[in-house]
Enzyme design. Structure first.
Site, mmCIF file in Angstrom:
data_model
loop_
_atom_site.group_PDB
_atom_site.id
_atom_site.type_symbol
_atom_site.label_atom_id
_atom_site.label_comp_id
_atom_site.label_asym_id
_atom_site.label_seq_id
_atom_site.Cartn_x
_atom_site.Cartn_y
_atom_site.Cartn_z
ATOM 1 N N ASN A 108 0.859 -1.183 0.000
ATOM 2 C CA ASN A 108 0.000 0.000 0.000
ATOM 3 C C ASN A 108 0.894 1.230 0.000
ATOM 4 O O ASN A 108 1.999 1.202 0.536
ATOM 5 C CB ASN A 108 -0.872 -0.011 1.270
ATOM 6 C CG ASN A 108 -1.756 1.232 1.379
ATOM 7 O OD1 ASN A 108 -2.433 1.601 0.426
ATOM 8 N ND2 ASN A 108 -1.747 1.879 2.525
ATOM 9 N N HIS A 110 0.966 5.114 1.353
ATOM 10 C CA HIS A 110 0.282 6.003 2.308
ATOM 11 C C HIS A 110 0.878 7.404 2.161
ATOM 12 O O HIS A 110 2.107 7.544 2.110
ATOM 13 C CB HIS A 110 0.486 5.490 3.740
ATOM 14 C CG HIS A 110 -0.212 6.334 4.764
ATOM 15 N ND1 HIS A 110 -1.575 6.304 4.945
ATOM 16 C CD2 HIS A 110 0.268 7.254 5.635
ATOM 17 C CE1 HIS A 110 -1.905 7.167 5.887
ATOM 18 N NE2 HIS A 110 -0.805 7.754 6.320
#
Length: 208
Positions: A108, A110
């Site tokens: 992911n 961020h």
């Protein structure tokens, strides 16, 4: 060649960065084979179709709880033979089922320098609002492996971006996307596809 599946919920700007990086050869030994959206009509699906990438829609609203939704997404990823799963603006928190199915195989990006401004509730503009409220001089982006702890997985890459006088959450968001997210996400994906990432004691080592 590793199969990369990308999870999306919205416009897909990070997906576009990955598509462009694959086309230009920045991503080595990997190919985006599938894009899965949590809702119908997400513009990310158009980006995928325009580039000949298979798409699937698994609407969150069709499932009564996180467990049943996570199972549906996990099953789809296994069906698609995903080697790597990339969260690219995927706004749904999935439970531990998917982490067990894809350990250290999901990443992911961020929009902050973890451990700052991360965890539950810190997404989208909320991250940049919090950074500006704190008066930080540097923010940036982090690519990390996904674990059952929200934004808590091993950190792969980070890039700092200056906060400028007069920044709004929107201007800071744009600068971090352009200068950090769109650069380090494809780089991390490429490192994974080249088998150059190793997790030891919760920390990522990049192999030569």
């Amino acid at each position: 060649m590793k199969n990369i599946a990308v999870l999306v919920s919205g416009g897909g700007t990070n997906l576009q960065a990955l598509i462009d990086a694959e086309k230009s050869g920045i991503i080595k030994d990997g190919k985006i084979t599938c894009v899965i959206s949590s809702k119908e009509g997400a513009y990310a699906l158009e980006r995928a179709k325009n580039n000949g990438i298979a798409t699937r829609v698994i609407p969150r609203k069709d499932y009564p709880d996180a467990a049943s939704y996570t199972k549906a997404v996990t099953d789809a990823l296994i069906e698609e033979k995903a080697d790597l799963v990339v969260y690219a603006g995927f706004m749904i928190i999935l439970d531990e089922q998917i982490v067990k199915a894809f350990p250290n195989r999901m990443m992911n990006v961020h929009p902050a320098l973890i451990p700052s401004f991360c965890g539950e509730g810190f997404y989208g503009l909320h991250v940049h609002e919090a950074a500006l409220a704190k008066g930080v001089k540097l923010s940036g982006a982090t690519v990390h492996f996904v674990t059952e702890v929200c934004d808590g997985g091993p950190i792969i890459l980070q890039k700092a971006v200056p906060v400028e006088d007069g920044d709004t959450p929107e201007t800071l968001q744009k600068r971090i996307m352009e200068q950090a997210e769109w650069k380090i996400l494809p780089e991390a994906v490429s490192l994974f596809c080249q088998d150059r990432l190793e997790v030891i004691d919760g920390k990522v080592r990049i192999k030569d």
